[in-house]
Write a protein that holds these residues in place. Sequence first.
Motif, PDB file in Angstrom:
ATOM      1  N   ILE A  65       0.843  -1.034   0.131  1.00 14.33           N
ATOM      2  CA  ILE A  65       0.121  -0.017  -0.061  1.00 14.33           C
ATOM      3  C   ILE A  65       1.133   1.154   0.129  1.00 14.33           C
ATOM      4  O   ILE A  65       2.168   1.060   0.355  1.00 14.33           O
ATOM      5  CB  ILE A  65      -0.977  -0.010   1.266  1.00 14.33           C
ATOM      6  N   THR A  66       0.486   2.329  -0.321  1.00 16.08           N
ATOM      7  CA  THR A  66       1.238   3.602  -0.851  1.00 16.08           C
ATOM      8  C   THR A  66       0.723   4.628   0.112  1.00 16.08           C
ATOM      9  O   THR A  66      -0.530   4.696   0.352  1.00 16.08           O
ATOM     10  CB  THR A  66       1.346   3.866  -2.022  1.00 16.08           C
ATOM     11  N   PHE A  67       1.688   5.233   0.883  1.00 12.39           N
ATOM     12  CA  PHE A  67       1.362   6.442   1.879  1.00 12.39           C
ATOM     13  C   PHE A  67       1.969   7.625   1.324  1.00 12.39           C
ATOM     14  O   PHE A  67       3.423   7.635   1.471  1.00 12.39           O
ATOM     15  CB  PHE A  67       1.548   5.881   3.290  1.00 12.39           C
ATOM     16  N   ILE A  68       1.291   8.473   0.844  1.00  8.88           N
ATOM     17  CA  ILE A  68       1.965   9.795   0.351  1.00  8.88           C
ATOM     18  C   ILE A  68       2.050  10.524   1.483  1.00  8.88           C
ATOM     19  O   ILE A  68       1.068  11.309   2.264  1.00  8.88           O
ATOM     20  CB  ILE A  68       1.225  10.480  -0.789  1.00  8.88           C
ATOM     21  N   ASN A  69       3.311  10.978   1.937  1.00 11.32           N
ATOM     22  CA  ASN A  69       3.824  11.736   3.318  1.00 11.32           C
ATOM     23  C   ASN A  69       4.104  13.239   3.015  1.00 11.32           C
ATOM     24  O   ASN A  69       4.165  13.464   1.665  1.00 11.32           O
ATOM     25  CB  ASN A  69       4.815  11.055   3.808  1.00 11.32           C
ATOM     26  N   MET A  77       5.259  22.693   1.459  1.00  7.34           N
ATOM     27  CA  MET A  77       4.869  23.680   0.418  1.00  7.34           C
ATOM     28  C   MET A  77       5.078  22.959  -0.910  1.00  7.34           C
ATOM     29  O   MET A  77       6.116  22.078  -1.035  1.00  7.34           O
ATOM     30  CB  MET A  77       5.801  24.927   0.633  1.00  7.34           C
ATOM     31  N   GLY A  78       4.234  22.876  -1.614  1.00  5.92           N
ATOM     32  CA  GLY A  78       4.398  22.521  -2.990  1.00  5.92           C
ATOM     33  C   GLY A  78       3.905  20.999  -2.887  1.00  5.92           C
ATOM     34  O   GLY A  78       4.012  20.243  -3.962  1.00  5.92           O
ATOM     35  N   SER A  79       3.367  20.559  -2.071  1.00  3.94           N
ATOM     36  CA  SER A  79       2.689  19.111  -2.196  1.00  3.94           C
ATOM     37  C   SER A  79       1.476  18.847  -3.092  1.00  3.94           C
ATOM     38  O   SER A  79       0.727  19.727  -3.161  1.00  3.94           O
ATOM     39  CB  SER A  79       2.132  18.638  -0.569  1.00  3.94           C
ATOM     40  N   ASP A  80       1.641  17.847  -3.635  1.00  2.00           N
ATOM     41  CA  ASP A  80       0.607  17.504  -4.845  1.00  2.00           C
ATOM     42  C   ASP A  80       0.422  15.993  -4.888  1.00  2.00           C
ATOM     43  O   ASP A  80       1.236  15.158  -5.691  1.00  2.00           O
ATOM     44  CB  ASP A  80       0.972  18.022  -6.163  1.00  2.00           C
ATOM     45  N   PRO A  81      -0.565  15.487  -4.026  1.00  2.00           N
ATOM     46  CA  PRO A  81      -0.702  14.044  -3.965  1.00  2.00           C
ATOM     47  C   PRO A  81      -1.203  13.346  -5.151  1.00  2.00           C
ATOM     48  O   PRO A  81      -0.612  12.294  -5.488  1.00  2.00           O
ATOM     49  CB  PRO A  81      -1.882  13.888  -2.843  1.00  2.00           C
ATOM     50  N   ALA A  87      -3.019  -9.722  -5.189  1.00  2.00           N
ATOM     51  CA  ALA A  87      -2.410 -10.397  -6.302  1.00  2.00           C
ATOM     52  C   ALA A  87      -1.402  -9.466  -7.187  1.00  2.00           C
ATOM     53  O   ALA A  87      -1.112  -9.662  -8.079  1.00  2.00           O
ATOM     54  CB  ALA A  87      -3.848 -10.571  -7.265  1.00  2.00           C
ATOM     55  N   ARG A  88      -1.135  -8.188  -6.423  1.00  2.00           N
ATOM     56  CA  ARG A  88      -0.021  -7.294  -6.687  1.00  2.00           C
ATOM     57  C   ARG A  88      -0.234  -6.739  -8.238  1.00  2.00           C
ATOM     58  O   ARG A  88       0.347  -6.459  -8.996  1.00  2.00           O
ATOM     59  CB  ARG A  88       1.350  -7.987  -7.108  1.00  2.00           C
ATOM     60  N   LYS A  89      -1.737  -6.594  -8.367  1.00  2.00           N
ATOM     61  CA  LYS A  89      -2.145  -5.655  -9.536  1.00  2.00           C
ATOM     62  C   LYS A  89      -2.360  -4.382  -9.340  1.00  2.00           C
ATOM     63  O   LYS A  89      -2.803  -3.632 -10.230  1.00  2.00           O
ATOM     64  CB  LYS A  89      -3.451  -6.398 -10.094  1.00  2.00           C
ATOM     65  N   PHE A  90      -2.452  -4.061  -7.911  1.00  2.00           N
ATOM     66  CA  PHE A  90      -3.078  -2.652  -7.517  1.00  2.00           C
ATOM     67  C   PHE A  90      -2.391  -2.319  -6.303  1.00  2.00           C
ATOM     68  O   PHE A  90      -1.857  -3.126  -5.561  1.00  2.00           O
ATOM     69  CB  PHE A  90      -4.532  -2.650  -7.624  1.00  2.00           C
ATOM     70  N   SER A  91      -2.155  -0.963  -6.311  1.00  2.00           N
ATOM     71  CA  SER A  91      -1.662  -0.396  -4.763  1.00  2.00           C
ATOM     72  C   SER A  91      -2.811   0.771  -4.354  1.00  2.00           C
ATOM     73  O   SER A  91      -2.878   1.748  -5.063  1.00  2.00           O
ATOM     74  CB  SER A  91      -0.379   0.226  -5.156  1.00  2.00           C
ATOM     75  N   PRO A  92      -3.402   0.447  -3.280  1.00  2.00           N
ATOM     76  CA  PRO A  92      -4.131   1.714  -2.668  1.00  2.00           C
ATOM     77  C   PRO A  92      -3.530   2.566  -2.223  1.00  2.00           C
ATOM     78  O   PRO A  92      -2.361   2.371  -1.401  1.00  2.00           O
ATOM     79  CB  PRO A  92      -5.187   0.999  -1.729  1.00  2.00           C
ATOM     80  N   VAL A  93      -3.714   3.855  -2.400  1.00  2.00           N
ATOM     81  CA  VAL A  93      -3.000   4.982  -2.027  1.00  2.00           C
ATOM     82  C   VAL A  93      -3.738   5.947  -0.851  1.00  2.00           C
ATOM     83  O   VAL A  93      -4.625   6.397  -0.794  1.00  2.00           O
ATOM     84  CB  VAL A  93      -2.696   6.042  -3.094  1.00  2.00           C
ATOM     85  N   LEU A  94      -3.009   6.152   0.400  1.00  2.00           N
ATOM     86  CA  LEU A  94      -3.505   6.967   1.571  1.00  2.00           C
ATOM     87  C   LEU A  94      -2.570   8.045   1.528  1.00  2.00           C
ATOM     88  O   LEU A  94      -1.433   8.259   1.053  1.00  2.00           O
ATOM     89  CB  LEU A  94      -3.359   6.041   2.689  1.00  2.00           C
ATOM     90  N   MET A  95      -2.886   9.085   2.284  1.00  2.00           N
ATOM     91  CA  MET A  95      -2.228  10.258   2.319  1.00  2.00           C
ATOM     92  C   MET A  95      -2.343  11.037   3.619  1.00  2.00           C
ATOM     93  O   MET A  95      -3.233  10.730   4.518  1.00  2.00           O
ATOM     94  CB  MET A  95      -2.625  11.409   1.327  1.00  2.00           C
ATOM     95  N   GLY A  96      -1.262  11.787   4.095  1.00  2.00           N
ATOM     96  CA  GLY A  96      -1.266  12.563   5.358  1.00  2.00           C
ATOM     97  C   GLY A  96       0.039  12.988   5.410  1.00  2.00           C
ATOM     98  O   GLY A  96       0.830  13.183   4.817  1.00  2.00           O
ATOM     99  N   SER A  97       0.418  13.297   6.890  1.00  2.00           N
ATOM    100  CA  SER A  97       1.766  13.938   7.124  1.00  2.00           C
ATOM    101  C   SER A  97       2.315  13.401   8.605  1.00  2.00           C
ATOM    102  O   SER A  97       1.525  13.431   9.566  1.00  2.00           O
ATOM    103  CB  SER A  97       1.725  15.412   7.282  1.00  2.00           C
ATOM    104  N   ALA A  98       3.393  12.677   8.561  1.00  2.00           N
ATOM    105  CA  ALA A  98       3.717  11.903   9.697  1.00  2.00           C
ATOM    106  C   ALA A  98       4.261  12.683  10.755  1.00  2.00           C
ATOM    107  O   ALA A  98       3.764  12.688  11.915  1.00  2.00           O
ATOM    108  CB  ALA A  98       4.997  10.832   9.505  1.00  2.00           C
TER     109      ALA A  98
END
Length: 763
Positions: free
Chosen positions: A200-204, A209-213, A319-330
């Motif tokens: 799974i992907t986490f957009i941190n 400034m300049g963040s664009d998920p 099945a390694r066909k897809f990656s769900p994407v979540l977002m936030g800031s650690a």
Amino acid sequence: MLVVPNCVGVLGKVGVLSLKTTLSASMRGSLSLKRGIHASTVRQFDYEEEKAVLDKMSEKMSPADVSTARTLRNIGISAHIDSGKTTFTERVLYYTGRIKAIHEVRGRDNVGAKMDSMDLEREKGITIQSAATYCSWDKDKQNYHFNLIDTPGHIDFTIEVERALRVLDGAVLVVCAVSGVQSQTVTVDNQMRRYNVPRITFINKMDRMGSDPFRAVEQLNTKLKIPAAALQIPIGNESSLEGVVDIINMEALYNKGDNGETIERGPVPENLKQLAEEKRQTLIETLADVDDEMAEIFLDEKEPTIPEIKSAIRRATIARKFSPVLMGSALANTGIQPVLDAIVDYLPNPSEVLNTALDITHDEAKVNLIPSMQQPFVGLAFKLEEGKYGQLTYIRVYQGKLKKGSFITNVQNGKKVKVSRLVRMHSNDMEDVDEVGSGEICATFGIDCSSGNTFTDGTVEYSMSSMFVPDAVVSLSINPKTTDSTNFSKALNRFQKEDPTFRVQFDPESKQTIISGMGELHLEIYVERMKREYNVECVTGKPQVAYRESITSVAEFDYTHKKQSGGAGQFGRVAGTLSPLEGDSKSNVFETAIIGGAIPEKFLAACHKGFDEVCENGPLVGHKVLNVKMFINDGAIHAVDSNELAFKTATIAAFRQAFAKANPVILEPIMNVSVTSPNEFQGNVISLLNKLQAVIQDTENNHDEFTLKAECPLSSMFGFVTSLRASTQGKGEFSLEFSHYAPTAPHIQKQLIQEYQKKHEKK
């Protein structure tokens, strides 16, 4: 037959609906099958086979095994340098209750992040060694157990990522919201694919400034070639980030409390409702591209329910066909808890991942390992560390259980050892346990083994496949300042055992110890560790490039070796051709086709030995030979004087003679260089790279910084970090990764050969 590949992704919903009216029910079924074929057809087919095997294996598991596996997750945290992996892991440990306070990677409290336990890691603000821990997370009144490994981001410590991913079932790929997919992200992605690890992907760093998920999501699709879609959208952006909208449940999530420990749920803000609907539709369309059940729902014009969407995400992710994407800031304590929920919901448990071993007693036949406590024990030692109680060996248990006080057998050498102490790791802290079950990660003391050894309970002889170990690219000469070399030898032996990419050899010509590794930083860290951990200060020589030698044309040889020294002499004649191999195989080939027994078989084996020996130290500058084929098709023997030594010597001399005639070249390592810097320094960076003979491949401009990708010879990259800092006021960053070998410029080749010859003349 009507074939409409990827119709949802290409045409959108309207296009599909107009097509749908012309299709019969049977044709729609055919269409949905066609649509399941996405960018990585082979990969999906592989998983379909795996799934059939896993379903059969689950029948051999007891209800207790199934229940234990269902609540277990083995995950790694991987990303490019400075994407926030360790900061993210620190929040995970805090929210799961493993630590009582949050400490920053480079905090002012002189404590540092829990997972960066080495002093060097805390000083430099980077992860050097992967660190393991475990924690528990409650979801839907069920307690889940996580084994977590935080891995380094720097390419120099890539072996730490390799060995972590080798034993993990899933991963969280952390991507920076500003920089997006960077060079090391691509490397980590390749490592995940090598070991079939779903992610799974986490957009941190959404508060920067300049963040664009959504640009980052697009890059996941285009650069990493994996279908990905967001499960969330941000509420506010940059410094005004307030929370995220869960577009599956269509609710807003806000982190409240001093450290974001409380999740407050609310309605979707009015100004985000349209965007949330759009992104939800994009998610459903992307899932319809990779999941047959979702494709059927989509084509039947039904609105999928929340459980149907979640089930489709889980199936496609595993099945390694897809990656769900979540977002936030650690760092801003935002959006971490939903990632923990997503790990439970979408990443596989140990019974959903196929692990195979080779049965040595049955001609290395493949055996599927069942994560059941009733099966014979099989475990892999994937990481070694020198601790205050001796060697600490990390073991992943694939099958059976490991008990304190039990005896286990090292399959590689047949030695039987007693497990005197069994611990679970929490970074550098330990917690003693009496028993560890299937799918778990633990550590033990007092076992003498190497990284990659397989252990069993002695009833079976199974061997797990070892991990991929890349070649070293940089070498340094190293000598201790003091005459006491005991600690120096101890340190080198320990580091070699711990790290397969760290190599040590003694050069008999220069009488120097040579250490080789993945980069300047890699070797610098080990030299520093010698000083701190073993009290050995060292003097290092100029970094040496691991050159290679090869040929560009075919040359014939016919060489006779004669030596008479009273009594039996030496005689051996070999004839044939020396030719370059096609492609970049990084290997050499030795072939023979002797007619009429001109050279007996036992002497041909000696010829092969001579060929291997001469390829280790090439004729031009003493480096390894690559991509060369030696073909012996004739020769002669003497009834008395011929022996194995004579033919080995003849082969070495024939090789050197033919090598000189076959237009030899010296090959140098070419590195993929990725430089990121603020836009105002773009001209400085380009001129700096031009001076280093770099070939610029790609430039990507964001509104405040740019990323430049280039190919550059490693020999010109030494000291680049100092030049880059001077050119960018200390704001530039770069990463290096080995790409391929290429011929050196003629004047450099001439210079290298002259230096090598001068060195020999001095001896």
